[in-house]
Write a protein that holds these residues in place. Sequence first.
Motif, mmCIF file in Angstrom:
data_model
loop_
_atom_site.group_PDB
_atom_site.id
_atom_site.type_symbol
_atom_site.label_atom_id
_atom_site.label_comp_id
_atom_site.label_asym_id
_atom_site.label_seq_id
_atom_site.Cartn_x
_atom_site.Cartn_y
_atom_site.Cartn_z
ATOM 1 N N SER A 12 0.830 -1.202 0.000
ATOM 2 C CA SER A 12 0.000 0.000 0.000
ATOM 3 C C SER A 12 0.869 1.259 0.000
ATOM 4 O O SER A 12 0.624 2.197 -0.767
ATOM 5 C CB SER A 12 -0.924 -0.012 1.217
ATOM 6 O OG SER A 12 -1.681 1.167 1.282
ATOM 7 N N LEU A 13 1.891 1.270 0.856
ATOM 8 C CA LEU A 13 2.805 2.417 0.890
ATOM 9 C C LEU A 13 3.546 2.569 -0.436
ATOM 10 O O LEU A 13 3.708 3.681 -0.939
ATOM 11 C CB LEU A 13 3.824 2.260 2.018
ATOM 12 C CG LEU A 13 3.346 2.563 3.419
ATOM 13 C CD1 LEU A 13 4.442 2.252 4.428
ATOM 14 C CD2 LEU A 13 2.918 4.016 3.537
ATOM 15 N N THR A 18 4.566 5.681 -5.106
ATOM 16 C CA THR A 18 4.767 5.629 -6.553
ATOM 17 C C THR A 18 3.812 6.586 -7.255
ATOM 18 O O THR A 18 4.214 7.336 -8.154
ATOM 19 C CB THR A 18 4.573 4.191 -7.077
ATOM 20 O OG1 THR A 18 5.551 3.341 -6.468
ATOM 21 C CG2 THR A 18 4.725 4.114 -8.579
ATOM 22 N N ALA A 19 2.543 6.573 -6.844
ATOM 23 C CA ALA A 19 1.556 7.481 -7.436
ATOM 24 C C ALA A 19 1.914 8.930 -7.148
ATOM 25 O O ALA A 19 1.816 9.802 -8.032
ATOM 26 C CB ALA A 19 0.165 7.155 -6.900
ATOM 27 N N ALA A 59 11.191 7.755 0.508
ATOM 28 C CA ALA A 59 10.227 6.846 1.137
ATOM 29 C C ALA A 59 10.106 5.559 0.327
ATOM 30 O O ALA A 59 10.020 4.463 0.893
ATOM 31 C CB ALA A 59 8.869 7.527 1.277
ATOM 32 N N LEU A 60 10.122 5.674 -0.996
ATOM 33 C CA LEU A 60 10.082 4.482 -1.852
ATOM 34 C C LEU A 60 11.293 3.594 -1.595
ATOM 35 O O LEU A 60 11.171 2.357 -1.564
ATOM 36 C CB LEU A 60 10.041 4.876 -3.335
ATOM 37 C CG LEU A 60 8.671 5.152 -3.921
ATOM 38 C CD1 LEU A 60 8.790 5.752 -5.315
ATOM 39 C CD2 LEU A 60 7.856 3.872 -3.965
ATOM 40 N N LEU A 61 12.437 4.192 -1.413
ATOM 41 C CA LEU A 61 13.650 3.433 -1.129
ATOM 42 C C LEU A 61 13.512 2.683 0.203
ATOM 43 O O LEU A 61 13.848 1.498 0.294
ATOM 44 C CB LEU A 61 14.862 4.361 -1.113
ATOM 45 C CG LEU A 61 16.212 3.710 -0.872
ATOM 46 C CD1 LEU A 61 16.551 2.717 -1.971
ATOM 47 C CD2 LEU A 61 17.294 4.782 -0.795
ATOM 48 N N LEU A 62 13.011 3.364 1.224
ATOM 49 C CA LEU A 62 12.811 2.719 2.526
ATOM 50 C C LEU A 62 11.817 1.560 2.438
ATOM 51 O O LEU A 62 12.033 0.497 3.020
ATOM 52 C CB LEU A 62 12.315 3.729 3.557
ATOM 53 C CG LEU A 62 13.344 4.710 4.095
ATOM 54 C CD1 LEU A 62 12.674 5.726 5.027
ATOM 55 C CD2 LEU A 62 14.460 3.996 4.810
ATOM 56 N N VAL A 63 10.746 1.770 1.691
ATOM 57 C CA VAL A 63 9.747 0.715 1.530
ATOM 58 C C VAL A 63 10.354 -0.458 0.765
ATOM 59 O O VAL A 63 10.144 -1.625 1.127
ATOM 60 C CB VAL A 63 8.475 1.249 0.831
ATOM 61 C CG1 VAL A 63 7.536 0.115 0.455
ATOM 62 C CG2 VAL A 63 7.760 2.246 1.733
#
Length: 107
Positions: A12-13, A18-19, A59-63
């Motif tokens: 979900s994150l 991404t969006a 944040a994408l990298l962390l996820v």
Amino acid sequence: MTAFDPSAALESLFSEYTARASAIRRDLGRSHSPDFAEQAVQRQNDEVLEALLAEAEAALLLVGKAKLRLSEGRYGDCLQCGQPIQAQRLAALPAAECCLDCADRTK
């Protein structure tokens, strides 16, 4: 109360960030007004958008790292001390890398 599903939370994150990043890139790709005054405002807005894009990409990298830890069976272990990260912390911050004690020490 439903049980915390780290895979679903991370997906979900990932989708959300991404969006968000795609929308910001789209906004940054728009052309600017030929009017100088309006263009100056648009350039300032671009700086804000670039900062927001950097946050979304971080944040994408962390996820992504959290998803990798999940697939390797290391999800939920503190990267600093190796102890389990509190369930409440993971529910609030599914991509958390450290337990609360270690996170407090790095501040």
